[in-house]
Design an enzyme around this catalytic site. Structure first.
Site, mmCIF file in Angstrom:
data_model
loop_
_atom_site.group_PDB
_atom_site.id
_atom_site.type_symbol
_atom_site.label_atom_id
_atom_site.label_comp_id
_atom_site.label_asym_id
_atom_site.label_seq_id
_atom_site.Cartn_x
_atom_site.Cartn_y
_atom_site.Cartn_z
ATOM 1 N N ASN A 155 0.893 -1.107 0.047
ATOM 2 C CA ASN A 155 0.148 0.031 0.079
ATOM 3 C C ASN A 155 0.791 1.226 0.032
ATOM 4 O O ASN A 155 0.464 2.223 -0.679
ATOM 5 C CB ASN A 155 -0.925 -0.135 1.209
ATOM 6 C CG ASN A 155 -1.804 -1.215 1.221
ATOM 7 O OD1 ASN A 155 -2.454 -1.593 0.266
ATOM 8 N ND2 ASN A 155 -2.638 -1.409 2.286
ATOM 9 N N ARG A 208 -9.319 -3.301 -14.992
ATOM 10 C CA ARG A 208 -8.293 -4.339 -14.423
ATOM 11 C C ARG A 208 -8.918 -5.721 -14.723
ATOM 12 O O ARG A 208 -9.939 -5.899 -14.120
ATOM 13 C CB ARG A 208 -8.098 -3.985 -13.004
ATOM 14 C CG ARG A 208 -7.418 -2.543 -12.834
ATOM 15 C CD ARG A 208 -6.908 -2.515 -11.314
ATOM 16 N NE ARG A 208 -6.898 -1.049 -10.774
ATOM 17 C CZ ARG A 208 -6.003 -0.330 -11.062
ATOM 18 N NH1 ARG A 208 -4.817 -0.726 -11.695
ATOM 19 N NH2 ARG A 208 -5.849 1.008 -10.618
ATOM 20 N N ARG A 257 -4.073 2.690 -13.377
ATOM 21 C CA ARG A 257 -2.668 2.905 -13.098
ATOM 22 C C ARG A 257 -2.117 1.724 -12.573
ATOM 23 O O ARG A 257 -2.556 0.907 -11.796
ATOM 24 C CB ARG A 257 -2.662 3.903 -11.730
ATOM 25 C CG ARG A 257 -1.207 4.458 -11.152
ATOM 26 C CD ARG A 257 -1.035 5.150 -10.327
ATOM 27 N NE ARG A 257 -1.408 6.707 -10.532
ATOM 28 C CZ ARG A 257 -2.471 7.346 -10.357
ATOM 29 N NH1 ARG A 257 -3.324 6.816 -9.366
ATOM 30 N NH2 ARG A 257 -2.494 8.611 -10.658
ATOM 31 N N HIS A 311 -14.299 3.949 -15.245
ATOM 32 C CA HIS A 311 -14.144 3.487 -14.065
ATOM 33 C C HIS A 311 -15.210 2.471 -13.789
ATOM 34 O O HIS A 311 -15.278 1.610 -13.068
ATOM 35 C CB HIS A 311 -13.695 4.262 -12.820
ATOM 36 C CG HIS A 311 -13.271 3.475 -11.784
ATOM 37 N ND1 HIS A 311 -14.022 3.221 -10.584
ATOM 38 C CD2 HIS A 311 -12.122 2.890 -11.577
ATOM 39 C CE1 HIS A 311 -13.052 2.413 -9.770
ATOM 40 N NE2 HIS A 311 -12.104 2.525 -10.264
ATOM 41 N N ARG A 368 -13.908 2.468 4.176
ATOM 42 C CA ARG A 368 -12.716 1.503 4.453
ATOM 43 C C ARG A 368 -11.191 2.390 4.673
ATOM 44 O O ARG A 368 -10.540 2.176 5.642
ATOM 45 C CB ARG A 368 -12.431 0.451 3.274
ATOM 46 C CG ARG A 368 -11.073 -0.214 3.280
ATOM 47 C CD ARG A 368 -11.013 -1.462 2.342
ATOM 48 N NE ARG A 368 -11.320 -0.893 0.895
ATOM 49 C CZ ARG A 368 -10.313 -0.542 0.430
ATOM 50 N NH1 ARG A 368 -8.912 -0.441 0.769
ATOM 51 N NH2 ARG A 368 -10.411 -0.289 -1.023
ATOM 52 N N HIS A 393 -14.729 -3.700 -0.763
ATOM 53 C CA HIS A 393 -14.494 -2.849 -2.246
ATOM 54 C C HIS A 393 -15.863 -2.252 -2.697
ATOM 55 O O HIS A 393 -15.816 -1.599 -3.490
ATOM 56 C CB HIS A 393 -13.741 -3.757 -3.168
ATOM 57 C CG HIS A 393 -13.395 -2.825 -4.402
ATOM 58 N ND1 HIS A 393 -13.938 -2.983 -5.574
ATOM 59 C CD2 HIS A 393 -12.570 -1.951 -4.296
ATOM 60 C CE1 HIS A 393 -13.284 -2.209 -6.319
ATOM 61 N NE2 HIS A 393 -12.408 -1.738 -5.790
#
Length: 719
Positions: free
Chosen positions: A49, A377, A407, A437, A569, A597
């Site tokens: 992270n 992704r 990214r 997104h 979160r 998520h």
């Protein structure tokens, strides 16, 4: 007074809040609910992270400091220099805590029968000889050294590479020699003593062989260090959108990205390293004090990932039990089921295989004429991509919106683009000036029945691997209300014009801007209802809450007493204790076995409004990205998502709670309510029920088959 200026300074800084999140991840290494190997894993996750934080967020703040002549952060009103200093202090404390827990856990390795970490200096002569042989065979061939005398520069060192700096005194002069350590060299060297495995850190072995490498002088000091660089350089893909020039621009960007300025220097504290040499090194290479950290553990704990994976196979009792989500259990196909029902799934408690089945049924159905999907992704060797390629080869028109700017996934997305184009798919590179997104898939049918298509709208990526560890929601439907919206949405994506606002739909909302509008309008609607009837509340579950306008709307509603239950979160810029005596806001951060998520927005009046979304409540998501939020329309799934909300609201095991001082705490007298463990147990129970039903169905089918054979043969046999 504008809504933004009204609460100026009444917010936490996003980046300081994020460091508190990373601290929560580190704290799991000291949580008795967490199995031993997962404690080590969480420390490694915290390191991973932090790499992204110092490659993306910190460079952005450093740029703001320079561009604004050390102006002020608009959320905290701190000068950027003060903010960067606070970030250093907070992260330094995190490093100390992380090192403390790591060293404690490593000393317990032998207690669990796994092995232990040893230091070169403590090895006997025979074991040193074995270690030195491994150095000569597996490490030395990959090492090179660069000597610096007058021109001191670290540009040749790549991002996240470790290196060893040695101060060598010869007859001619004293110089610093730097030896990069390529990441493909394993960080641990395995040794066996009395039949038991031991682990020696690779860098420990190297520094104990330096005298042989630098035999032309005297070694005065040694530093083990690691650099992080600015990877947030701008990328211009907007020009020539959809052309080969777009891909060329991205390839050029990726080739140069690793050369950004140094944003973090990590130095491992060694017993014999002279503090003067560390300070001399930092000054010589022009590292700012706020960018340097001295660490009492091995650098970059991500080296533990493969070890933990290996140990978990041999010692499953030291990790979370294996878990596989519930698979599709309908006796009919998913398409048949969706003709009369909507379906809401929650990964990983429901298996991602169900999306693969959804897509495969579309590929195999001769009535399918088009498939449209967004890609952000995906996994390596993605089954999703293979199915899309198969669809195109079958003559189905496949349109894929690939976000090249995801990214750190740019290289994989370039590969995916090449594969899809070779298969005949139409590729769209997202909207001009903003990332796409959204997570959605549209299947269009040529069918005489009332069903003209199927949709899937989710909160997470189409990635088989991350879907095993990320908690996400996925909605499936054949409802015209969704299908028509998605047809319009993909039409919007296919036009390259710079649209500052997305179109209006019936049952979905899309950013830019319209998701923010929807959330604020609903908060205001609840506020008005609460003022009139004394009832109403808001539940929000997101990864981050940083958007100033959304927070201002929450503050306004909380001032009159509207209850808010927020599950955030990561970064949370909202403060507690500023909305007066009627304030009723509870903020928790659920950090546990799986990565939370999913995004849920729920607004309660006499007409509740419940949504799932790909968007966090951040300005970048609200304004600078194309995101989707879908309203839950049918009663069954409204009840299902309400149950999910209730379970998260009660979590006091994985939940860390925000206090008025901006710190996060755990309840001392927990009621032992864990959302994740509740969902796991429910999934296991359902899987057993379904397996029992399948067994019964199989038994009945076999009996019927035998009965038919009996009747045909006319034999008098006992069934």
């Amino acid at each position: 007074m504008g809504i933004k200026s009204k609460y100026k300074g009444e917010l936490y800084n996003r980046d300081l809040s994020w460091l508190l999140f990373n601290k929560r991840v580190i704290e799991l290494a000291n949580n008795y609910h967490v199995p031993y190997l997962n404690k080590l894993n969480f420390l490694s996750i915290a390191s991973s992270n932090l790499d992204e934080f110092y490659s993306v967020r910190v460079p952005s703040l450093q740029s703001q400091e320079a561009l604004t002549n050390n102006g002020r952060d608009p959320k905290t009103m701190l000068k950027y220099s003060e903010l960067l200093k606070k970030i250093h202090e907070s992260n330094d404390n995190n490093f100390k805590l992380q090192s403390k827990y790591f060293n404690q856990l490593i000393t317990q390795l032998s207690d669990y029968g796994i092995g232990k970490f040893v230091k070169y200096v403590d090895l006997c002569d025979r074991m040193k000889q074995k270690a030195n042989q491994k150095f000569d065979e597996k490490i030395l061939p990959f090492l090179t050294s660069t000597t610096f005398n007058s021109e001191y520069n670290l540009d040749f060192l790549k991002n996240k590479w470790m290196a060893i700096a040695t101060l060598v005194k010869t007859k001619a002069d004293t110089s610093i020699r730097i030896m990069p350590i390529p990441p493909y060299i394993r960080r641990t060297v395995s040794l066996k003593a009395n039949g038991k495995k031991q682990y020696l850190m690779m860098e420990d072995l190297i520094i104990n062989n330096l005298e042989n490498l630098y035999d032309d002088g005297e070694i005065e000091d040694v530093i083990i260090f690691r650099l992080s660089r600015d990877l947030d350089a701008s990328i211009d893909l907007e020009k020539n959108n959809g052309s080969k020039k777009t891909i060329q621009n991205l390839r050029h960007y990726l080739a140069n990205r690793e050369k950004g300025k140094v944003t973090m220097l990590e130095i491992q504290n060694l017993p014999d390293t002279n503090e003067k040499f560390i300070n001399y090194f930092i000054k010589k290479f022009k590292i700012k004090p706020n960018d340097a950290f001295k660490i009492d553990a091995p650098l970059d704990l991500t080296f533990m990932f493969p070890l933990i994976k290996s140990w978990s196979k041999k010692h499953p009792e030291l990790s979370y039990p294996d878990f596989s989500g519930t698979k599709w259990h309908g006796n009919k196909s998913m398409q048949d089921y969706l003709k009369s029902h909507n379906l809401l799934l929650q990964y990983p408690y429901d298996s991602f295989d169900q999306f693969l089945q959804f897509l495969k049924e579309a590929v195999d159905n001769p009535k399918t004429i088009a498939i449209k999907q967004t890609i952000y992704r995906v996994a390596d060797n993605s089954k999703v991509i293979e199915l899309l390629k198969e669809a195109s080869k079958k003559g189905i028109k496949v349109t894929v919106v690939v976000e090249l700017r995801a990214r750190f996934d740019e290289t994989n997305n370039l590969k995916v683009t090449d594969e899809l184009e070779d298969a005949g798919c139409e590729i769209i590179f997202g909207k001009k000036y903003m990332k796409v997104h959204s997570k959605t898939c549209l299947v269009i049918m040529n069918d005489k029945s009332s069903v003209k298509g199927y949709v899937q709208i989710g909160t997470g990526n189409y990635n088989e691997q991350t879907a095993k560890g990320f908690v996400d929601l996925s909605l499936y439907s054949s409802s015209d209300e969704y299908v028509n919206c998605l047809i319009s949405f993909f039409d919007y994506l296919s036009h390259n014009g710079d649209c500052s606002r997305s179109p209006k739909y019936n049952s979905i909302v899309s950013s830019p801007n319209r998701i923010e509008d929807m959330v604020i309008q609903n908060i205001n609607r609840v506020k008005e209802y609460y003022q009139k009837y004394g009832k109403g509340k808001v539940f929000l579950k997101v990864n981050s809450l940083t958007d100033v306008d959304v927070i201002a709307a929450i503050y306004d509603a909380a001032t009159v007493g509207v209850p808010f239950r927020l599950v955030v979160r990561g970064s949370c810029c909202l403060k507690l204790g500023i909305c007066g005596d009627k304030e009723n806001i509870v903020v928790s951060s659920v950090v546990g076995q799986f990565l939370e998520h999913s995004r849920i927005y729920a607004f309660y009046t006499d007409q509740p409004s419940l949504w799932i979304s790909s968007a966090d409540l951040m300005t970048r998501n609200m304004v600078n990205r194309v995101e989707l939020a879908a309203k839950i329309l049918d009663k069954y799934n409204i009840n299902k998502i309400q149950k999910i909300i209730d379970i998260y609201s009660e979590d006091d095991v994985d939940g860390f709670f925000l206090d008025k001082e901006g710190n996060y705490f755990k309840f001392e007298n927990s009621k032992n309510h864990s959302a994740q463990q509740t969902f796991i147990q429910e999934s296991i129970k359902l899987s057993k029920q379904l397996e029992s039903q399948r067994s019964l169905y199989k038994w009945i089918t076999e009996k019927i088959s035998k009965l038919k054979n009996h009747l045909v043969s006319g034999k008098n046999e006992t069934l």
